[in-house]
Design a protein around this motif. Structure first.
Motif, mmCIF file in Angstrom:
data_model
loop_
_atom_site.group_PDB
_atom_site.id
_atom_site.type_symbol
_atom_site.label_atom_id
_atom_site.label_comp_id
_atom_site.label_asym_id
_atom_site.label_seq_id
_atom_site.Cartn_x
_atom_site.Cartn_y
_atom_site.Cartn_z
ATOM 1 N N LEU A 58 0.830 -1.201 0.000
ATOM 2 C CA LEU A 58 0.000 0.000 0.000
ATOM 3 C C LEU A 58 0.871 1.260 0.000
ATOM 4 O O LEU A 58 0.572 2.234 -0.712
ATOM 5 C CB LEU A 58 -0.924 0.004 1.215
ATOM 6 N N SER A 59 1.921 1.228 0.781
ATOM 7 C CA SER A 59 2.818 2.387 0.842
ATOM 8 C C SER A 59 3.462 2.650 -0.517
ATOM 9 O O SER A 59 3.576 3.809 -0.957
ATOM 10 C CB SER A 59 3.902 2.166 1.901
ATOM 11 N N GLU A 60 3.893 1.597 -1.193
ATOM 12 C CA GLU A 60 4.512 1.763 -2.507
ATOM 13 C C GLU A 60 3.516 2.308 -3.525
ATOM 14 O O GLU A 60 3.870 3.146 -4.372
ATOM 15 C CB GLU A 60 5.084 0.426 -2.979
ATOM 16 N N LEU A 61 2.279 1.852 -3.456
ATOM 17 C CA LEU A 61 1.256 2.346 -4.380
ATOM 18 C C LEU A 61 0.985 3.836 -4.148
ATOM 19 O O LEU A 61 0.828 4.608 -5.095
ATOM 20 C CB LEU A 61 -0.034 1.537 -4.222
ATOM 21 N N ILE A 62 0.936 4.212 -2.884
ATOM 22 C CA ILE A 62 0.731 5.634 -2.564
ATOM 23 C C ILE A 62 1.915 6.464 -3.036
ATOM 24 O O ILE A 62 1.747 7.557 -3.591
ATOM 25 C CB ILE A 62 0.486 5.807 -1.056
ATOM 26 N N GLU A 63 3.120 5.963 -2.839
ATOM 27 C CA GLU A 63 4.313 6.672 -3.295
ATOM 28 C C GLU A 63 4.277 6.859 -4.813
ATOM 29 O O GLU A 63 4.651 7.914 -5.338
ATOM 30 C CB GLU A 63 5.572 5.887 -2.908
ATOM 31 N N ALA A 64 3.802 5.833 -5.526
ATOM 32 C CA ALA A 64 3.826 5.867 -6.985
ATOM 33 C C ALA A 64 2.697 6.691 -7.581
ATOM 34 O O ALA A 64 2.889 7.359 -8.605
ATOM 35 C CB ALA A 64 3.769 4.441 -7.536
ATOM 36 N N TYR A 65 1.521 6.670 -6.923
ATOM 37 C CA TYR A 65 0.328 7.257 -7.550
ATOM 38 C C TYR A 65 -0.309 8.391 -6.754
ATOM 39 O O TYR A 65 -1.294 8.958 -7.200
ATOM 40 C CB TYR A 65 -0.709 6.164 -7.811
ATOM 41 N N GLY A 66 0.220 8.732 -5.599
ATOM 42 C CA GLY A 66 -0.273 9.887 -4.853
ATOM 43 C C GLY A 66 -1.180 9.566 -3.689
ATOM 44 O O GLY A 66 -1.036 10.121 -2.607
ATOM 45 N N SER A 67 -2.157 8.683 -3.891
ATOM 46 C CA SER A 67 -3.076 8.291 -2.821
ATOM 47 C C SER A 67 -3.881 7.091 -3.281
ATOM 48 O O SER A 67 -3.897 6.755 -4.476
ATOM 49 C CB SER A 67 -4.032 9.439 -2.460
ATOM 50 N N LEU A 68 -4.537 6.446 -2.330
ATOM 51 C CA LEU A 68 -5.528 5.430 -2.652
ATOM 52 C C LEU A 68 -6.889 6.119 -2.638
ATOM 53 O O LEU A 68 -7.248 6.785 -1.659
ATOM 54 C CB LEU A 68 -5.519 4.296 -1.631
ATOM 55 N N TYR A 69 -7.663 5.969 -3.726
ATOM 56 C CA TYR A 69 -8.946 6.656 -3.826
ATOM 57 C C TYR A 69 -9.741 6.052 -4.974
ATOM 58 O O TYR A 69 -9.158 5.715 -6.008
ATOM 59 C CB TYR A 69 -8.727 8.147 -4.091
ATOM 60 N N PRO A 70 -11.046 5.922 -4.842
ATOM 61 C CA PRO A 70 -11.858 6.136 -3.636
ATOM 62 C C PRO A 70 -11.865 4.885 -2.767
ATOM 63 O O PRO A 70 -11.984 3.769 -3.268
ATOM 64 C CB PRO A 70 -13.246 6.409 -4.221
ATOM 65 N N VAL A 71 -11.766 5.096 -1.471
ATOM 66 C CA VAL A 71 -11.802 4.003 -0.504
ATOM 67 C C VAL A 71 -13.065 4.171 0.336
ATOM 68 O O VAL A 71 -13.340 5.258 0.842
ATOM 69 C CB VAL A 71 -10.550 4.011 0.394
ATOM 70 N N ALA A 72 -13.830 3.100 0.452
ATOM 71 C CA ALA A 72 -15.062 3.142 1.240
ATOM 72 C C ALA A 72 -14.738 3.303 2.716
ATOM 73 O O ALA A 72 -13.659 2.917 3.191
ATOM 74 C CB ALA A 72 -15.873 1.873 1.018
ATOM 75 N N ALA A 73 -15.692 3.850 3.452
ATOM 76 C CA ALA A 73 -15.477 4.126 4.879
ATOM 77 C C ALA A 73 -15.088 2.869 5.650
ATOM 78 O O ALA A 73 -14.188 2.898 6.489
ATOM 79 C CB ALA A 73 -16.733 4.758 5.476
ATOM 80 N N ARG A 74 -15.765 1.757 5.352
ATOM 81 C CA ARG A 74 -15.483 0.531 6.113
ATOM 82 C C ARG A 74 -14.069 0.029 5.863
ATOM 83 O O ARG A 74 -13.448 -0.596 6.727
ATOM 84 C CB ARG A 74 -16.509 -0.554 5.765
ATOM 85 N N ASP A 75 -13.532 0.283 4.670
ATOM 86 C CA ASP A 75 -12.172 -0.150 4.356
ATOM 87 C C ASP A 75 -11.135 0.828 4.891
ATOM 88 O O ASP A 75 -10.074 0.421 5.373
ATOM 89 C CB ASP A 75 -12.013 -0.311 2.845
#
Length: 295
Positions: A79-96
């Protein structure tokens, strides 16, 4: 790689898993049709691999990665690598978003992104003072016209396109200034994308249409709704008709986000939403702290 129709089985299967059990809290984004129809607007690209997803840009231009997996199932370093590469994780549902460790990640949400959620009873009778204007518009519409309605099918594609063209002409918009390309593709691929709805007529004149998609049992995203402004009250009438006449049970309507546009916001809020569903952007906590100004 670009979002292509050949990817639909794989992406739809992944999104079905994300939708499962979410009931009315299901985000409108979690459908292949949404990704395909707005692929150009968001520069969507399919990223393959052990942890696949969709790279793109939100309406405000922010780059992001939409996981095609439940985030908590991935290792934190992934997850950290994906955020580093693409800026953020989105859209993520509230439960997740709630399942991610808050000592590693930070989740934020903008009201511009939130889906508008409505209980079906809102539209059935437009009961109560806050909805009196909608109730009166339906009465005025029915007093002025004797509408008829037919379930959408390929044989009504031309009538639907006619409404879309009339809508654009009345709004004074040129091609490409709104969602015309996406809407035309939706009309052409309605069966493939699971889009269902109605086309409304006065005599032989098509005056409005609604195309919706069932996200969860009884939960429908209103993907496209267009009506001729010459027929005042067409929109509240069409939504009421859908809730009263759709052949399967309807419990909730999702009107998607307002994108921060004042006109959309006023219109969607005028129907008195039961809730706004946040779409979370997940970033790394240390990055968020670094971006804050020093005291």
């Amino acid at each position: 790689m670009p979002i292509e129709l050949g990817l639909q089985p794989r992406i739809d299967a992944a999104l079905a898993a994300l939708r499962a059990g979410s009931d009315e809290q299901c985000l409108s984004d979690y459908a292949f049709s949404n990704l395909y129809l707005f692929r150009a607007a968001h520069d969507y690209r399919f990223i393959d691999g052990a942890w696949p997803g969709i790279a793109g840009r939100a309406y405000d231009g922010t780059p992001h990665f939409m996981p095609l997996f439940t985030p908590r199932c991935a290792p934190l370093d992934v997850l950290s690598e994906l955020i580093e590469a693409y800026g953020s994780l989105y859209p993520v549902a509230a439960r997740d978003a709630a399942e991610l460790p808050d000592n590693v990640f930070v989740a934020t949400a903008s009201p511009d992104d939130a889906d508008y959620l409505y209980d079906v009873e809102t539209f059935v009778d437009y009961a109560g003072r806050p909805l009196a204007k909608k109730r009166n518009q339906v009465r005025q519409f029915l007093a002025a016209h004797k509408p008829s309605c037919r379930p959408f099918g390929p044989e009504l594609a031309d009538a639907t396109r006619s409404v879309l063209q009339g809508w654009f002409t009345h709004k004074g918009k040129a091609r490409g200034e709104a969602d015309d390309t996406a809407c035309l593709e939706a009309i052409d691929n309605a069966a493939r994308f699971g889009l269902e709805g109605f086309v409304h007529f006065v005599g032989d004149l098509p005056i409005g249409f609604v195309l919706a998609q069932e996200l969860q049992p009884g939960v429908f995203a209103m993907r496209f709704a267009k009506g001729l402004d010459s027929h005042v009250g067409i929109y509240p009438y069409m939504f009421q008709h859908f809730c009263r006449s759709f052949p399967r049970a309807v419990a909730w309507l999702n009107f998607e986000q307002d994108m921060g546009l004042p006109g959309f916001r006023r219109s969607k809020r005028s129907y008195q939403p039961a809730a706004l569903l946040p779409k979370w952007r997940v970033a790394l906590l240390d990055h968020a702290n670094k971006s804050e100004p020093a005291p």
